[in-house]
Design a protein around this motif. Structure first.
Motif, PDB file in Angstrom:
ATOM      1  N   ASP A 104       0.873  -1.267  -0.031  1.00 56.48           N
ATOM      2  CA  ASP A 104       0.042  -0.080  -0.115  1.00 56.48           C
ATOM      3  C   ASP A 104       0.702   1.156  -0.004  1.00 56.48           C
ATOM      4  N   HIS A 105       2.062   1.225   0.420  1.00 58.58           N
ATOM      5  CA  HIS A 105       2.861   2.102   0.512  1.00 58.58           C
ATOM      6  C   HIS A 105       3.921   2.696  -0.551  1.00 58.58           C
ATOM      7  N   PHE A 106       3.723   1.786  -1.797  1.00 60.40           N
ATOM      8  CA  PHE A 106       4.221   1.916  -2.824  1.00 60.40           C
ATOM      9  C   PHE A 106       3.328   2.898  -3.987  1.00 60.40           C
ATOM     10  N   GLU A 107       4.045   3.990  -4.031  1.00 59.64           N
ATOM     11  CA  GLU A 107       3.487   5.251  -4.967  1.00 59.64           C
ATOM     12  C   GLU A 107       4.662   5.785  -5.328  1.00 59.64           C
ATOM     13  N   PRO A 108       5.350   5.746  -6.553  1.00 58.32           N
ATOM     14  CA  PRO A 108       6.463   6.507  -6.768  1.00 58.32           C
ATOM     15  C   PRO A 108       6.158   8.062  -6.920  1.00 58.32           C
ATOM     16  N   ASP A 109       4.819   8.736  -7.115  1.00 53.18           N
ATOM     17  CA  ASP A 109       4.575   9.654  -7.032  1.00 53.18           C
ATOM     18  C   ASP A 109       3.600  10.355  -6.266  1.00 53.18           C
ATOM     19  N   ILE A 110       3.902  10.815  -5.108  1.00 56.33           N
ATOM     20  CA  ILE A 110       3.382  11.166  -3.791  1.00 56.33           C
ATOM     21  C   ILE A 110       2.274  12.326  -4.050  1.00 56.33           C
ATOM     22  N   THR A 111       2.293  13.090  -5.177  1.00 55.03           N
ATOM     23  CA  THR A 111       1.256  13.972  -5.513  1.00 55.03           C
ATOM     24  C   THR A 111       0.100  13.519  -6.137  1.00 55.03           C
ATOM     25  N   VAL A 112       0.127  12.294  -6.579  1.00 56.18           N
ATOM     26  CA  VAL A 112      -0.890  11.734  -7.240  1.00 56.18           C
ATOM     27  C   VAL A 112      -1.958  11.048  -6.039  1.00 56.18           C
ATOM     28  N   PRO A 113      -3.318  11.522  -6.191  1.00 55.79           N
ATOM     29  CA  PRO A 113      -4.176  11.179  -5.201  1.00 55.79           C
ATOM     30  C   PRO A 113      -4.597   9.766  -5.062  1.00 55.79           C
ATOM     31  N   ALA A 146      -6.761   7.855  -4.974  1.00 57.83           N
ATOM     32  CA  ALA A 146      -8.094   7.278  -5.700  1.00 57.83           C
ATOM     33  C   ALA A 146      -7.853   7.506  -7.473  1.00 57.83           C
ATOM     34  N   GLU A 147      -6.709   7.957  -7.610  1.00 56.64           N
ATOM     35  CA  GLU A 147      -6.411   8.197  -9.061  1.00 56.64           C
ATOM     36  C   GLU A 147      -5.101   7.410  -9.451  1.00 56.64           C
ATOM     37  N   SER A 148      -4.467   6.774  -8.488  1.00 57.03           N
ATOM     38  CA  SER A 148      -3.367   5.892  -8.568  1.00 57.03           C
ATOM     39  C   SER A 148      -3.410   4.629  -9.461  1.00 57.03           C
ATOM     40  N   GLN A 149      -2.456   4.777 -10.737  1.00 59.16           N
ATOM     41  CA  GLN A 149      -2.386   3.669 -11.463  1.00 59.16           C
ATOM     42  C   GLN A 149      -1.932   2.489 -10.755  1.00 59.16           C
ATOM     43  N   TRP A 150      -0.617   2.736 -10.077  1.00 56.05           N
ATOM     44  CA  TRP A 150      -0.132   1.612  -9.093  1.00 56.05           C
ATOM     45  C   TRP A 150      -1.229   0.828  -8.390  1.00 56.05           C
ATOM     46  N   ARG A 151      -2.029   1.606  -7.647  1.00 51.62           N
ATOM     47  CA  ARG A 151      -3.162   1.108  -6.676  1.00 51.62           C
ATOM     48  C   ARG A 151      -4.096   0.329  -7.443  1.00 51.62           C
ATOM     49  N   GLU A 152      -4.564   0.615  -8.644  1.00 50.83           N
ATOM     50  CA  GLU A 152      -5.465   0.015  -9.449  1.00 50.83           C
ATOM     51  C   GLU A 152      -4.765  -1.436  -9.931  1.00 50.83           C
ATOM     52  N   SER A 153      -3.580  -1.501 -10.288  1.00 47.28           N
ATOM     53  CA  SER A 153      -2.752  -2.391 -10.640  1.00 47.28           C
ATOM     54  C   SER A 153      -2.722  -3.474  -9.708  1.00 47.28           C
ATOM     55  N   ARG A 154      -2.545  -2.999  -8.486  1.00 48.06           N
ATOM     56  CA  ARG A 154      -2.384  -3.773  -6.984  1.00 48.06           C
ATOM     57  C   ARG A 154      -3.622  -4.513  -6.875  1.00 48.06           C
ATOM     58  N   ALA A 155      -4.769  -3.998  -7.397  1.00 50.12           N
ATOM     59  CA  ALA A 155      -6.032  -4.325  -7.088  1.00 50.12           C
ATOM     60  C   ALA A 155      -6.447  -5.320  -8.239  1.00 50.12           C
ATOM     61  N   LEU A 156      -5.899  -5.169  -9.232  1.00 47.62           N
ATOM     62  CA  LEU A 156      -5.814  -6.416 -10.327  1.00 47.62           C
ATOM     63  C   LEU A 156      -5.122  -7.723  -9.743  1.00 47.62           C
ATOM     64  N   ARG A 190      -6.413   9.825 -21.569  1.00 43.58           N
ATOM     65  CA  ARG A 190      -7.635  10.319 -20.892  1.00 43.58           C
ATOM     66  C   ARG A 190      -8.169   9.078 -19.889  1.00 43.58           C
ATOM     67  N   TYR A 191      -7.451   7.974 -19.676  1.00 44.30           N
ATOM     68  CA  TYR A 191      -7.826   6.784 -18.693  1.00 44.30           C
ATOM     69  C   TYR A 191      -7.822   7.417 -17.227  1.00 44.30           C
ATOM     70  N   MET A 192      -8.743   7.013 -16.561  1.00 52.60           N
ATOM     71  CA  MET A 192      -8.699   7.303 -15.021  1.00 52.60           C
ATOM     72  C   MET A 192      -8.734   6.138 -14.230  1.00 52.60           C
ATOM     73  N   PRO A 193      -7.759   5.728 -13.614  1.00 56.66           N
ATOM     74  CA  PRO A 193      -7.914   4.556 -12.781  1.00 56.66           C
ATOM     75  C   PRO A 193      -9.053   4.413 -11.725  1.00 56.66           C
ATOM     76  N   PHE A 194      -9.672   3.336 -11.682  1.00 54.68           N
ATOM     77  CA  PHE A 194     -10.961   3.131 -10.829  1.00 54.68           C
ATOM     78  C   PHE A 194     -12.155   3.582 -11.401  1.00 54.68           C
ATOM     79  N   LYS A 195     -12.055   4.420 -12.459  1.00 54.96           N
ATOM     80  CA  LYS A 195     -13.293   5.405 -12.941  1.00 54.96           C
ATOM     81  C   LYS A 195     -13.658   4.950 -14.310  1.00 54.96           C
ATOM     82  N   THR A 196     -12.464   4.722 -15.165  1.00 58.20           N
ATOM     83  CA  THR A 196     -12.939   4.391 -16.500  1.00 58.20           C
ATOM     84  C   THR A 196     -13.605   3.054 -16.740  1.00 58.20           C
ATOM     85  N   GLU A 197     -14.720   2.941 -17.021  1.00 63.36           N
ATOM     86  CA  GLU A 197     -15.156   1.469 -17.145  1.00 63.36           C
ATOM     87  C   GLU A 197     -15.526   1.473 -18.846  1.00 63.36           C
TER      88      GLU A 197
END
Length: 356
Positions: free
Chosen positions: A80-89, A91-101, A192-199
């Motif tokens: 959960d603490h893996f986020e190369p860019d700490i300025t990314v919210p 809820a919009e983290s591509q790393w977080r969505e990838s970990r969810a997968l 334009r892709y938004m992690p967790f939001k683009t369906e």
């Protein structure tokens, strides 16, 4: 374990075989030697939880290694603490969505392994005489589900890889610009892709040769991600994946044949026969007699089990290899930030000599 079987819905009986008197000119011994089939059967439940049956274990089945693959995916998901860019919210983290997968893949592989236990449990119960032959329908149900699980995991794997690829901004641009016949098939995964939001449907890929070719066309020179795409291709081209895929495709899109235990319908089964005229044309129908045995599904239950297990194992091995390629790619993708799987958990660190 009561299994309801019968001739038709208006005359429900226990174990009522679909047998009748031989047709004119047919010897009775032919009917007597023909394997019995019931018209239909209703299982009260599917699994083989019976006190007379020892429980198969995943280690005894030789698939304990799949749980280790699940552990690795779960550990990756837990970073959960893996986020190369700490300025990314968050809820919009591509790393977080990838970990969810990764977590979703792990859970499905775990469930598939448990489903294999049910398949073997039923198989052993039938062989031991503790369960009747009708429970082969339950066994096939679990085998069908295993094939579907493997295909679902394969589709998630290609989305896992594609989302790890798009953590590179230049790759996102290539996704925007890549064209095939005037279309931009990967644009929904681009900038334009938004992690967790683009369906949007086109933002979620299917594992097939065409999509793999598209990912190869826009892949960065990062060799580990290219290796992950190649591993997807190996899975999609394998006999194990394709057998499971075709089994699922028949169930989903074509005639799903009834189990061989029952007297289902095929081109020749039942007591109806065509009457032919002198020229061989159909001139009428004749009904009665013992009829032809339903045989379209002969051997299908056993083949479904083979396809299910081999498909599950092939997909699990691919998931393990792809995770390794992704872990190896992280340093380049993040300018030195890495995830290390320790066997009991996960450690996030930055390699020396890399800028933050």
């Amino acid at each position: 374990m009561s299994v309801h079987e019968g001739v038709d819905d208006s005359n429900e009986t226990e174990a009522a075989e679909n047998q009748s008197a031989p047709a004119d000119g047919q010897r009775a011994t032919e009917s007597e030697t023909r394997p019995l089939q019931v018209s239909w059967a209703k299982l009260p439940y599917l699994a083989a939880h019976h006190p007379g049956l020892p429980v198969p274990t995943i280690d005894g089945l030789g698939v304990g290694w799949i749980h280790k693959v699940c552990d690795r995916l779960y550990f990756f998901r837990s970073a959960d603490h893996f986020e190369p860019d700490i300025t990314v919210p968050i809820a919009e983290s591509q790393w977080r969505e990838s970990r969810a997968l990764a977590g979703s893949i792990a859970e499905s592989l775990m469930l598939g392994t448990a489903g294999l236990v049910e398949v073997v449990w039923l198989e052993e119960g039938i062989a031991a005489g503790e369960l009747g032959a009708a429970w082969g329908m339950g066994q096939r149900y679990f085998a069908d589900a295993l094939c579907e699980t493997s295909i679902a995991v394969g589709h998630r794997l290609i989305n896992f890889v594609a989302r790890m690829m798009r953590t590179d901004p230049e790759t996102q641009q290539r996704m925007d610009e890549f064209r095939v016949g005037g279309q931009k098939p990967l644009e929904p995964l681009g900038t334009r892709y938004m992690p967790f939001k683009t369906e949007e449907r086109n933002a979620w890929l299917s594992l097939n040769a065409k999509t793999i070719s598209q990912l190869r066309a826009i892949a960065s020179p990062q060799t580990d991600l290219a290796a992950a795409v190649n591993r997807l291709a190996d899975l999609e081209e394998s006999a194990e994946w394709r057998n499971a895929f075709e089994h699922r495709a028949e169930n989903f899109h074509r005639w799903r044949r009834e189990h061989e235990y029952v007297a289902g319908v095929d081109q020749a089964s039942g007591g109806a026969q065509d009457e032919l005229d002198y020229a061989g044309n159909v001139s009428g129908k004749r009904f009665g007699g013992s009829g032809a045995r339903y045989s379209a599904a002969d051997g299908l239950g056993d083949q479904a089990v083979v396809n299910a297990r081999s498909g599950l194992e092939a997909t699990a091995r691919a998931a393990d290899d792809i995770l390794t390629h992704i872990l190896d790619a992280l340093s380049d993708l993040t300018r030195g930030m890495v995830i290390e799987l320790t066997g009991t958990g996960v450690r996030v660190s930055r390699r020396r000599g890399t800028a933050g």
